[in-house]
Enzyme design. Structure first.
Site, PDB file in Angstrom:
ATOM      1  N   HIS A 154       0.817  -1.221   0.000  1.00  0.00           N
ATOM      2  CA  HIS A 154       0.000   0.000   0.000  1.00  0.00           C
ATOM      3  C   HIS A 154       0.847   1.266   0.000  1.00  0.00           C
ATOM      4  O   HIS A 154       0.330   2.368  -0.142  1.00  0.00           O
ATOM      5  CB  HIS A 154      -0.945   0.022   1.209  1.00  0.00           C
ATOM      6  CG  HIS A 154      -0.255   0.188   2.521  1.00  0.00           C
ATOM      7  ND1 HIS A 154       0.064  -0.876   3.349  1.00  0.00           N
ATOM      8  CD2 HIS A 154       0.200   1.288   3.163  1.00  0.00           C
ATOM      9  CE1 HIS A 154       0.661  -0.424   4.438  1.00  0.00           C
ATOM     10  NE2 HIS A 154       0.763   0.878   4.346  1.00  0.00           N
ATOM     11  N   ASP A 191      -0.272  -7.435   0.726  1.00  0.00           N
ATOM     12  CA  ASP A 191       0.257  -6.116   1.057  1.00  0.00           C
ATOM     13  C   ASP A 191       1.785  -6.167   1.032  1.00  0.00           C
ATOM     14  O   ASP A 191       2.449  -6.115   2.060  1.00  0.00           O
ATOM     15  CB  ASP A 191      -0.245  -5.650   2.427  1.00  0.00           C
ATOM     16  CG  ASP A 191      -0.040  -4.148   2.634  1.00  0.00           C
ATOM     17  OD1 ASP A 191       0.507  -3.501   1.719  1.00  0.00           O
ATOM     18  OD2 ASP A 191      -0.427  -3.640   3.701  1.00  0.00           O
ATOM     19  N   GLY A 215       3.565   5.768   9.179  1.00  0.00           N
ATOM     20  CA  GLY A 215       4.951   5.886   8.753  1.00  0.00           C
ATOM     21  C   GLY A 215       5.745   4.627   8.994  1.00  0.00           C
ATOM     22  O   GLY A 215       6.822   4.455   8.438  1.00  0.00           O
ATOM     23  N   SER A 254       4.700   1.725   8.109  1.00  0.00           N
ATOM     24  CA  SER A 254       4.329   0.771   7.064  1.00  0.00           C
ATOM     25  C   SER A 254       5.545   0.203   6.348  1.00  0.00           C
ATOM     26  O   SER A 254       6.474   0.935   5.990  1.00  0.00           O
ATOM     27  CB  SER A 254       3.435   1.452   6.021  1.00  0.00           C
ATOM     28  OG  SER A 254       2.100   1.473   6.440  1.00  0.00           O
ATOM     29  N   SER A 300       1.834  -3.926   7.901  1.00  0.00           N
ATOM     30  CA  SER A 300       0.729  -3.581   7.023  1.00  0.00           C
ATOM     31  C   SER A 300      -0.104  -2.441   7.613  1.00  0.00           C
ATOM     32  O   SER A 300      -0.180  -1.359   7.058  1.00  0.00           O
ATOM     33  CB  SER A 300      -0.159  -4.807   6.784  1.00  0.00           C
ATOM     34  OG  SER A 300      -1.307  -4.457   6.019  1.00  0.00           O
TER      35      SER A 300
END
Length: 457
Positions: A207, A237, A318, A320, A335
């Site tokens: 993402h 993801d 942030g 991720s 995720s």
């Protein structure tokens, strides 16, 4: 009378100095102990990895009609959920614990399929809790009462082993930003460095950006890292960011964990329920927690992602794409989830092994300890961890955290940042004792001098 007052003052001064020594010593000891890395629970990754593998093998052998998942207990022992006493006897004979439950894996899978087929409601998530033999459906604060009522009706039709619970915050991806990577879409964290044998890539969250996204190592856009060449989101993801130079460079097998430290990655593996794990991100740094469920489904506002690892580790926007690992074994990339690292929350991770298979790449890893398997290396000791400075670790580097600090007790005792106040108290107390001793000796000398001067005439 004057001599009595002097004796009282000297005694009080000595007592205060001795008390200062004791207090200073206690402060030093407390500071030294507080600066130690918290002791890991009984279940190390190696124990959890081995036990999890054994439990998974037993569950697979029994089949989905006679088993209902497996996990690792607090003592690091494999536990297998079974549906009858005969299966329980087989598990015990194999050296594992058995728990007889009311619903098989077939029933649990059928229930999750029914939830997926229902109208999608953003802000909801569900996962199978193997330990309680239930499916837990969660709804964040964005889910309306009407949608929650509809989900409750779906759950009630499935059975009473589907539990509904409201949760705080919002289930969101953690886009925005171990080391930061930036694009026009926002900030993310690099996960692990991987390779296809010819080129090197950063494995991060899908993402974070679609195929074609350009990534930089600085906010000014002057240090271009590379571009996204493969991405899966929603559904999965994960994504690949190809380095502009095609090579990850020095420190490619290291994950930055903050404080000038890094941990080397020696392999990839599958997480086990009950296992202690660590997560590093460019926003909130290093945090640890426990795997609470597998094969979780999350309905983000942007789409639904399935097959995730559910944990009670915190994360923030942030983080991720950041790495999740334990004892040098790569387990997942961040995720999304809810909550933050002040109040806590739930965080979901894309399993690394599934991403590697789908992308046809492999981790860039360090050589594991002699005799260790890549998926479950021997427990790392405090002196056995290999740390690297952040400058030596390229984005995507990752590794285990237990003992990363590597400081000895002597080093902590001599670190004035940790024990400075206690050392000052001790120094002051010693000076007070010496001064008291000197003053007393000087007073005695003068008293003798006066006495003999008078008697000698």
């Amino acid at each position: 009378m004057r001599h009595a007052r002097r004796r009282v003052v000297r005694r009080v001064t000595r007592l205060a100095a001795v008390g200062g020594l004791l207090l200073g010593g206690a402060m030093v000891a407390q500071a030294a102990m507080a600066s130690e890395a918290p002791a890991a629970p009984a279940t190390t990754f190696s124990a959890a990895g081995t036990a999890g593998t054994k439990g998974a093998a037993l569950a697979e052998r029994l089949g989905t009609a006679r088993s209902a998942g497996n996990w690792v207990d607090a003592q690091g022992r494999p536990v297998v959920a079974v549906t009858d006493e005969r299966a329980a006897a087989e598990v015990r004979a194999a050296g594992a614990r058995a728990k007889v439950v009311g619903h098989s894996m077939n029933e649990l899978k059928s229930a999750t399929a029914a939830l997926r087929s229902a109208p999608r409601v953003p802000g909801t998530a569900w996962a199978v809790d193997y330990r309680t033999n239930r499916i837990v459906v969660s709804g964040d604060r964005t889910v309306s009462s009407g949608d929650w009522t509809k989900m409750t009706h779906v759950a009630s039709r499935i059975g009473d082993f589907v539990t509904m619970q409201r949760t705080g915050g919002r289930f969101t991806t953690r886009l925005n930003g171990a080391q930061p990577i930036l694009s026009t879409g926002g900030r993310c964290s690099a996960g692990f460095n991987v390779t296809d044998g010819q080129r090197d890539f950063i494995l991060t969250a899908g993402h974070c950006g679609p195929t074609g996204s350009i990534w930089f190592a600085d906010g000014q856009g002057t240090r271009q890292l590379g571009a996204t060449v493969n991405s899966s989101f929603p559904g999965g993801d994960f994504s690949l960011v190809q380095y502009d130079t095609d090579k990850a460079g020095q420190g490619a097998d290291v994950v930055a964990v903050g404080g000038g430290k890094g941990v080397r990655i020696t392999g990839a593996g599958d997480a086990a329920v009950g296992q202690r794990v660590f997560r590093s991100g460019s926003t909130s740094g290093l945090h640890d927690g426990q795997v609470t469920a597998l094969n979780a489904t999350v309905n983000y506002p942007e789409g639904t992602v399935t097959g995730l690892i559910e944990t009670d580790v915190c994360a923030e926007p942030g983080d991720s794409g950041g790495p999740m690992f334990s004892e040098g074994v790569a387990l997942g990339v961040t995720s999304g989830g809810n909550g933050d690292c002040t109040t806590g929350g739930t965080t979901f991770f894309q399993p690394v092994t599934k991403a590697l298979t789908a992308l046809n790449v492999k981790l860039i890893t360090a050589t594991p300890p002699p005799g260790a398997q890549s998926a479950a290396p021997t427990p790392a000791t405090e002196t056995g961890q290999t740390g690297m400075t952040p400058s030596a670790a390229r984005p995507g580097s990752s590794a285990p955290v237990t003992g990363v600090d590597g400081q000895t007790l002597l080093a902590r005792l001599t670190d004035t940042r940790n024990v400075g106040p206690g050392l000052l108290v001790i120094a002051g107390s010693v000076i007070a004792l010496v001064a008291t001793r000197y003053i007393r000796a000087e007073q005695d000398r003068k008293a003798y001098q006066r006495y003999y001067s008078a008697t000698w005439g």
